[in-house]
Design a protein around this motif. Structure first.
Motif, PDB file in Angstrom:
ATOM      1  N   THR A   1     -22.459 -42.607  27.180  1.00 17.87           N
ATOM      2  CA  THR A   1     -22.789 -41.471  26.331  1.00 17.87           C
ATOM      3  C   THR A   1     -24.143 -40.896  26.759  1.00 17.87           C
ATOM      4  O   THR A   1     -25.116 -41.624  26.892  1.00 17.87           O
ATOM      5  CB  THR A   1     -22.848 -41.909  24.857  1.00 17.87           C
ATOM      6  OG1 THR A   1     -21.595 -42.520  24.504  1.00 17.87           O
ATOM      7  CG2 THR A   1     -23.126 -40.732  23.938  1.00 17.87           C
TER       8      THR A   1
ATOM      9  N   VAL B   1     -17.650 -53.856  24.914  1.00 19.40           N
ATOM     10  CA  VAL B   1     -18.639 -52.974  25.516  1.00 19.40           C
ATOM     11  C   VAL B   1     -19.780 -53.802  26.102  1.00 19.40           C
ATOM     12  O   VAL B   1     -20.365 -54.657  25.421  1.00 19.40           O
ATOM     13  CB  VAL B   1     -19.182 -51.961  24.483  1.00 19.40           C
ATOM     14  CG1 VAL B   1     -20.264 -51.094  25.090  1.00 19.40           C
ATOM     15  CG2 VAL B   1     -18.045 -51.105  23.941  1.00 19.40           C
TER      16      VAL B   1
ATOM     17  N   HIS C   1     -18.530 -42.038  21.121  1.00 17.44           N
ATOM     18  CA  HIS C   1     -19.173 -42.460  22.364  1.00 17.44           C
ATOM     19  C   HIS C   1     -18.224 -42.236  23.535  1.00 17.44           C
ATOM     20  O   HIS C   1     -17.016 -42.105  23.351  1.00 17.44           O
ATOM     21  CB  HIS C   1     -19.564 -43.940  22.298  1.00 17.44           C
ATOM     22  CG  HIS C   1     -20.719 -44.197  21.397  1.00 17.44           C
ATOM     23  ND1 HIS C   1     -21.920 -44.672  21.830  1.00 17.44           N
ATOM     24  CD2 HIS C   1     -20.859 -44.025  20.050  1.00 17.44           C
ATOM     25  CE1 HIS C   1     -22.747 -44.794  20.824  1.00 17.44           C
ATOM     26  NE2 HIS C   1     -22.126 -44.402  19.719  1.00 17.44           N
TER      27      HIS C   1
ATOM     28  N   TYR D   1     -16.993 -43.735  27.335  1.00 14.42           N
ATOM     29  CA  TYR D   1     -16.963 -45.015  28.039  1.00 14.42           C
ATOM     30  C   TYR D   1     -16.322 -44.890  29.412  1.00 14.42           C
ATOM     31  O   TYR D   1     -15.526 -43.986  29.663  1.00 14.42           O
ATOM     32  CB  TYR D   1     -16.177 -46.056  27.226  1.00 14.42           C
ATOM     33  CG  TYR D   1     -16.808 -46.335  25.891  1.00 14.42           C
ATOM     34  CD1 TYR D   1     -17.839 -47.256  25.780  1.00 14.42           C
ATOM     35  CD2 TYR D   1     -16.406 -45.649  24.752  1.00 14.42           C
ATOM     36  CE1 TYR D   1     -18.447 -47.500  24.561  1.00 14.42           C
ATOM     37  CE2 TYR D   1     -17.007 -45.884  23.526  1.00 14.42           C
ATOM     38  CZ  TYR D   1     -18.022 -46.821  23.434  1.00 14.42           C
ATOM     39  OH  TYR D   1     -18.623 -47.050  22.226  1.00 14.42           O
TER      40      TYR D   1
ATOM     41  N   PRO E   1     -15.862 -50.590  21.180  1.00 13.03           N
ATOM     42  CA  PRO E   1     -16.310 -49.197  21.299  1.00 13.03           C
ATOM     43  C   PRO E   1     -16.502 -48.536  19.933  1.00 13.03           C
ATOM     44  O   PRO E   1     -15.885 -48.925  18.953  1.00 13.03           O
ATOM     45  CB  PRO E   1     -15.191 -48.528  22.095  1.00 13.03           C
ATOM     46  CG  PRO E   1     -14.050 -49.462  22.083  1.00 13.03           C
ATOM     47  CD  PRO E   1     -14.538 -50.815  21.710  1.00 13.03           C
TER      48      PRO E   1
ATOM     49  N   ASP F   1     -20.786 -48.030  27.987  1.00 13.46           N
ATOM     50  CA  ASP F   1     -21.098 -46.825  27.210  1.00 13.46           C
ATOM     51  C   ASP F   1     -21.934 -45.894  28.090  1.00 13.46           C
ATOM     52  O   ASP F   1     -23.045 -46.238  28.490  1.00 13.46           O
ATOM     53  CB  ASP F   1     -21.873 -47.211  25.957  1.00 13.46           C
ATOM     54  CG  ASP F   1     -22.105 -46.051  25.012  1.00 13.46           C
ATOM     55  OD1 ASP F   1     -21.939 -44.880  25.412  1.00 13.46           O
ATOM     56  OD2 ASP F   1     -22.461 -46.314  23.852  1.00 13.46           O
TER      57      ASP F   1
END
Length: 88
Positions: free
Chosen positions: A43, A11, A26, A28, A22, A41
């Protein structure tokens, strides 16, 4: 891109001393064909932010430290973001 493949990637921005992979819960996007290949990420990002892509800080791009690598969603597969170039 399947969930199993996502769970193997590194990540962007993850702590090098911690778990660079990861995390459950979350969301991605896969960064492709550029200096930061791996996962980003996203999120909590809005639909508009996801459609715009990202300009990510990098030390390994064309402009060196402080430069940015630009990634844009792939038209046919928006879960994959392709490198679109670097900027200072």
């Amino acid at each position: 891109m399947d969930e199993e493949a996502l769970m193997r990637g590194r990540v962007y921005g993850a702590d090098h001393d911690g778990d660079p992979g990861p995390q459950p819960g979350h969301v991605y996007r896969e960064l492709c064909a550029g200096p930061l290949d791996g996962l980003l990420d996203v999120t909590g990002w809005s639909a508009e932010e996801l459609a715009d892509g990202a300009a990510l800080l990098t030390e390994i791009g064309r402009h060196g430290p402080g430069g940015r690598a630009h990634y844009e969603p792939r038209a046919q597969d928006p879960l994959r973001w392709d490198w679109a170039g670097d900027s200072a």
